[in-house]
Design a protein around this motif. Structure first.
Motif, PDB file in Angstrom:
ATOM      1  N   MET A  36     -54.197   4.833  40.653  1.00 33.35           N
ATOM      2  CA  MET A  36     -52.871   5.393  40.377  1.00 33.35           C
ATOM      3  C   MET A  36     -51.784   4.356  40.625  1.00 33.35           C
ATOM      4  O   MET A  36     -50.803   4.279  39.870  1.00 33.35           O
ATOM      5  CB  MET A  36     -52.640   6.650  41.222  1.00 33.35           C
ATOM      6  CG  MET A  36     -53.445   7.842  40.759  1.00 33.35           C
ATOM      7  SD  MET A  36     -53.022   9.371  41.627  1.00 33.35           S
ATOM      8  CE  MET A  36     -51.417   9.744  40.922  1.00 33.35           C
ATOM      9  N   GLU A  37     -51.944   3.559  41.670  1.00 34.38           N
ATOM     10  CA  GLU A  37     -50.962   2.505  41.938  1.00 34.38           C
ATOM     11  C   GLU A  37     -50.960   1.490  40.804  1.00 34.38           C
ATOM     12  O   GLU A  37     -49.903   0.998  40.385  1.00 34.38           O
ATOM     13  CB  GLU A  37     -51.277   1.819  43.270  1.00 34.38           C
ATOM     14  CG  GLU A  37     -50.253   0.779  43.700  1.00 34.38           C
ATOM     15  CD  GLU A  37     -48.855   1.355  43.881  1.00 34.38           C
ATOM     16  OE1 GLU A  37     -47.883   0.641  43.564  1.00 34.38           O
ATOM     17  OE2 GLU A  37     -48.726   2.525  44.316  1.00 34.38           O
ATOM     18  N   CYS A  38     -52.141   1.196  40.295  1.00 30.62           N
ATOM     19  CA  CYS A  38     -52.260   0.301  39.150  1.00 30.62           C
ATOM     20  C   CYS A  38     -51.607   0.918  37.915  1.00 30.62           C
ATOM     21  O   CYS A  38     -50.885   0.241  37.164  1.00 30.62           O
ATOM     22  CB  CYS A  38     -53.734   0.000  38.877  1.00 30.62           C
ATOM     23  SG  CYS A  38     -54.036  -1.237  37.603  1.00 30.62           S
ATOM     24  N   ALA A  39     -51.822   2.212  37.727  1.00 30.27           N
ATOM     25  CA  ALA A  39     -51.318   2.914  36.547  1.00 30.27           C
ATOM     26  C   ALA A  39     -49.797   2.984  36.512  1.00 30.27           C
ATOM     27  O   ALA A  39     -49.202   3.178  35.441  1.00 30.27           O
ATOM     28  CB  ALA A  39     -51.900   4.323  36.489  1.00 30.27           C
ATOM     29  N   ARG A  40     -49.137   2.795  37.646  1.00 32.90           N
ATOM     30  CA  ARG A  40     -47.679   2.831  37.684  1.00 32.90           C
ATOM     31  C   ARG A  40     -47.071   1.687  36.873  1.00 32.90           C
ATOM     32  O   ARG A  40     -45.911   1.731  36.494  1.00 32.90           O
ATOM     33  CB  ARG A  40     -47.178   2.749  39.124  1.00 32.90           C
ATOM     34  CG  ARG A  40     -47.540   3.947  39.992  1.00 32.90           C
ATOM     35  CD  ARG A  40     -47.070   3.738  41.418  1.00 32.90           C
ATOM     36  NE  ARG A  40     -45.604   3.736  41.492  1.00 32.90           N
ATOM     37  CZ  ARG A  40     -44.910   3.279  42.544  1.00 32.90           C
ATOM     38  NH1 ARG A  40     -45.553   2.742  43.575  1.00 32.90           N
ATOM     39  NH2 ARG A  40     -43.593   3.328  42.539  1.00 32.90           N
ATOM     40  N   ARG A  41     -47.856   0.652  36.608  1.00 35.60           N
ATOM     41  CA  ARG A  41     -47.377  -0.490  35.830  1.00 35.60           C
ATOM     42  C   ARG A  41     -47.475  -0.246  34.322  1.00 35.60           C
ATOM     43  O   ARG A  41     -47.135  -1.131  33.532  1.00 35.60           O
ATOM     44  CB  ARG A  41     -48.186  -1.745  36.178  1.00 35.60           C
ATOM     45  CG  ARG A  41     -47.698  -2.459  37.439  1.00 35.60           C
ATOM     46  CD  ARG A  41     -48.337  -1.927  38.676  1.00 35.60           C
ATOM     47  NE  ARG A  41     -47.849  -2.636  39.861  1.00 35.60           N
ATOM     48  CZ  ARG A  41     -47.795  -2.085  41.064  1.00 35.60           C
ATOM     49  NH1 ARG A  41     -48.154  -0.822  41.246  1.00 35.60           N
ATOM     50  NH2 ARG A  41     -47.365  -2.789  42.098  1.00 35.60           N
ATOM     51  N   ALA A 124     -60.254   6.581  33.496  1.00 35.23           N
ATOM     52  CA  ALA A 124     -60.875   6.437  34.818  1.00 35.23           C
ATOM     53  C   ALA A 124     -60.297   7.456  35.794  1.00 35.23           C
ATOM     54  O   ALA A 124     -61.032   8.072  36.586  1.00 35.23           O
ATOM     55  CB  ALA A 124     -60.670   5.012  35.346  1.00 35.23           C
ATOM     56  N   LEU A 125     -58.986   7.648  35.729  1.00 34.28           N
ATOM     57  CA  LEU A 125     -58.347   8.644  36.594  1.00 34.28           C
ATOM     58  C   LEU A 125     -58.811  10.051  36.270  1.00 34.28           C
ATOM     59  O   LEU A 125     -58.994  10.880  37.166  1.00 34.28           O
ATOM     60  CB  LEU A 125     -56.822   8.556  36.457  1.00 34.28           C
ATOM     61  CG  LEU A 125     -56.119   7.473  37.278  1.00 34.28           C
ATOM     62  CD1 LEU A 125     -54.642   7.418  36.916  1.00 34.28           C
ATOM     63  CD2 LEU A 125     -56.286   7.732  38.777  1.00 34.28           C
ATOM     64  N   GLN A 126     -59.008  10.331  34.989  1.00 31.40           N
ATOM     65  CA  GLN A 126     -59.455  11.671  34.584  1.00 31.40           C
ATOM     66  C   GLN A 126     -60.842  11.975  35.141  1.00 31.40           C
ATOM     67  O   GLN A 126     -61.151  13.128  35.457  1.00 31.40           O
ATOM     68  CB  GLN A 126     -59.460  11.791  33.056  1.00 31.40           C
ATOM     69  CG  GLN A 126     -58.068  11.849  32.439  1.00 31.40           C
ATOM     70  CD  GLN A 126     -57.255  13.011  32.973  1.00 31.40           C
ATOM     71  OE1 GLN A 126     -56.309  12.814  33.736  1.00 31.40           O
ATOM     72  NE2 GLN A 126     -57.625  14.224  32.616  1.00 31.40           N
ATOM     73  N   CYS A 127     -61.685  10.956  35.245  1.00 28.15           N
ATOM     74  CA  CYS A 127     -63.027  11.160  35.815  1.00 28.15           C
ATOM     75  C   CYS A 127     -62.930  11.721  37.234  1.00 28.15           C
ATOM     76  O   CYS A 127     -63.729  12.576  37.637  1.00 28.15           O
ATOM     77  CB  CYS A 127     -63.801   9.840  35.846  1.00 28.15           C
ATOM     78  SG  CYS A 127     -64.306   9.215  34.234  1.00 28.15           S
ATOM     79  N   LEU A 154     -62.945   0.868  33.984  1.00 28.54           N
ATOM     80  CA  LEU A 154     -62.224  -0.208  34.674  1.00 28.54           C
ATOM     81  C   LEU A 154     -62.571  -1.573  34.084  1.00 28.54           C
ATOM     82  O   LEU A 154     -61.698  -2.427  33.901  1.00 28.54           O
ATOM     83  CB  LEU A 154     -62.546  -0.177  36.171  1.00 28.54           C
ATOM     84  CG  LEU A 154     -62.076   1.065  36.936  1.00 28.54           C
ATOM     85  CD1 LEU A 154     -62.558   0.998  38.388  1.00 28.54           C
ATOM     86  CD2 LEU A 154     -60.556   1.192  36.904  1.00 28.54           C
ATOM     87  N   LYS A 155     -63.847  -1.774  33.788  1.00 27.45           N
ATOM     88  CA  LYS A 155     -64.271  -3.059  33.204  1.00 27.45           C
ATOM     89  C   LYS A 155     -63.692  -3.250  31.807  1.00 27.45           C
ATOM     90  O   LYS A 155     -63.299  -4.363  31.432  1.00 27.45           O
ATOM     91  CB  LYS A 155     -65.802  -3.125  33.160  1.00 27.45           C
ATOM     92  CG  LYS A 155     -66.449  -3.327  34.520  1.00 27.45           C
ATOM     93  CD  LYS A 155     -67.975  -3.341  34.411  1.00 27.45           C
ATOM     94  CE  LYS A 155     -68.618  -3.564  35.769  1.00 27.45           C
ATOM     95  NZ  LYS A 155     -70.109  -3.523  35.682  1.00 27.45           N
ATOM     96  N   LYS A 156     -63.634  -2.162  31.042  1.00 29.93           N
ATOM     97  CA  LYS A 156     -63.029  -2.252  29.710  1.00 29.93           C
ATOM     98  C   LYS A 156     -61.553  -2.619  29.827  1.00 29.93           C
ATOM     99  O   LYS A 156     -61.038  -3.442  29.054  1.00 29.93           O
ATOM    100  CB  LYS A 156     -63.180  -0.922  28.967  1.00 29.93           C
ATOM    101  CG  LYS A 156     -64.579  -0.655  28.433  1.00 29.93           C
ATOM    102  CD  LYS A 156     -64.625   0.677  27.691  1.00 29.93           C
ATOM    103  CE  LYS A 156     -66.005   0.934  27.102  1.00 29.93           C
ATOM    104  NZ  LYS A 156     -66.049   2.248  26.396  1.00 29.93           N
ATOM    105  N   GLY A 157     -60.860  -2.006  30.783  1.00 28.78           N
ATOM    106  CA  GLY A 157     -59.450  -2.314  30.988  1.00 28.78           C
ATOM    107  C   GLY A 157     -59.243  -3.759  31.390  1.00 28.78           C
ATOM    108  O   GLY A 157     -58.334  -4.432  30.889  1.00 28.78           O
ATOM    109  N   LEU A 158     -60.104  -4.253  32.271  1.00 29.75           N
ATOM    110  CA  LEU A 158     -60.019  -5.646  32.707  1.00 29.75           C
ATOM    111  C   LEU A 158     -60.300  -6.594  31.553  1.00 29.75           C
ATOM    112  O   LEU A 158     -59.600  -7.594  31.358  1.00 29.75           O
ATOM    113  CB  LEU A 158     -61.012  -5.879  33.849  1.00 29.75           C
ATOM    114  CG  LEU A 158     -61.008  -7.251  34.521  1.00 29.75           C
ATOM    115  CD1 LEU A 158     -59.657  -7.540  35.152  1.00 29.75           C
ATOM    116  CD2 LEU A 158     -62.109  -7.332  35.570  1.00 29.75           C
ATOM    117  N   SER A 159     -61.308  -6.266  30.760  1.00 25.16           N
ATOM    118  CA  SER A 159     -61.691  -7.112  29.629  1.00 25.16           C
ATOM    119  C   SER A 159     -60.563  -7.212  28.602  1.00 25.16           C
ATOM    120  O   SER A 159     -60.355  -8.270  27.994  1.00 25.16           O
ATOM    121  CB  SER A 159     -62.956  -6.563  28.968  1.00 25.16           C
ATOM    122  OG  SER A 159     -63.340  -7.343  27.866  1.00 25.16           O
TER     123      SER A 159
END
Length: 265
Positions: A36-41, A124-127, A154-159
């Motif tokens: 969630m902290e990451c999602a704030r961006r 990821a958050l929905q999971c 998360l890996k897809k987002g990072l990629s």
């Protein structure tokens, strides 16, 4: 089976139940907080979080002094949009011709990589959000499946941020982003904004045709985007925590006689 072995198995089974009912729930809450902290961006429709998305202006620079004279670009980044950009290009160093073009706020340059990363974070958050309050996990397989699914997003987002998709010159020249530049650039020049790790890259491709063959020169400038670096840190933290939780569950799998399920009530 000896009484001592039965006692050891009973202890391990109790520890496993405690892992599922206490430590796992605590870990998932911590994981949710990190994501969630990451999602704030990002510009995401998530209730209960205050968005940190704001407009920031950057003067892009090059590591090559010669390229500095050929590319000058000032951009305003707002979330997944380059909302404004002033671009000056002097492609032919033997000529005084300078090509000027701009990105305007009514037709921003869409950064699909950032949008895609945000979408993967949301999934990821929905999971985690779909887990009912007070839910009791019943097996190691159930936990591993959940964590693996979260890690996949998360890996897809990072990629998306670290490995930008390659595009052809034709793709760039025909893209909606390029067509929205005002005034248009000459047909032999293609440009692109993209993300590479924590940096925003502006690339210029000068297409040249010689005796039936085509080649192009590439120039680029870049700027470091602090909040993208924060995103990379949060994604790494979240993946590490997922792996730790999977590892703790996996420890019990080496004991063949331990019952790795919790009876339903």
């Amino acid at each position: 089976m000896a009484d001592s072995d039965k006692e050891e198995i009973e202890i391990l089974e109790n520890e496993f139940r405690w892992l599922l009912s206490v430590e796992l729930i605590s870990g998932l809450n911590q994981l949710q907080g990190i994501i969630m902290e990451c999602a704030r961006r990002f510009s995401l429709p998530i209730d209960g979080i205050e968005s940190l998305v704001r407009s920031e202006k950057f003067v892009m620079s090059t590591t090559n002094q010669q390229a500095t004279e050929q590319i000058k670009c000032i951009v305003t980044l707002n979330g997944d949009n380059v909302s404004q950009a002033d671009i000056n290009l002097k492609i032919n160093k033997n000529s005084n011709v300078i090509h000027k073009t701009s990105v305007h706020s009514e037709n921003p340059w869409k950064l699909q990589q950032i949008q895609d990363t945000g979408n993967h974070l949301y999934e990821a958050l929905q999971c985690i959000a779909n887990i009912e309050k007070g839910y009791q996990f019943h097996s190691a397989e159930e936990v591993v499946h959940l964590l693996s699914k979260i890690m996949e997003y998360l890996k897809k987002g990072l990629s998306c941020l670290v490995v930008p998709k390659k595009r052809t010159i034709e793709d760039l020249q025909s893209s909606r982003n390029v067509k929205n530049l005002q005034p248009p650039l000459p047909i032999d020049i293609a440009v692109s904004f993209y993300i590479q790790s924590h940096k925003l890259i502006f690339a210029v491709y000068h297409v040249q045709h010689h005796h039936g063959s085509t080649k192009f020169d590439v120039y680029q400038s870049e700027c470091s985007v602090p909040w993208l670096n924060e995103v990379l840190v949060f994604l790494s933290m979240a993946l590490q925590l997922c792996q730790q939780l999977k590892g703790k569950v996996g420890v019990f799998s080496q004991y063949r006689d331990v019952q790795l399920t919790v009876p339903t009530t």
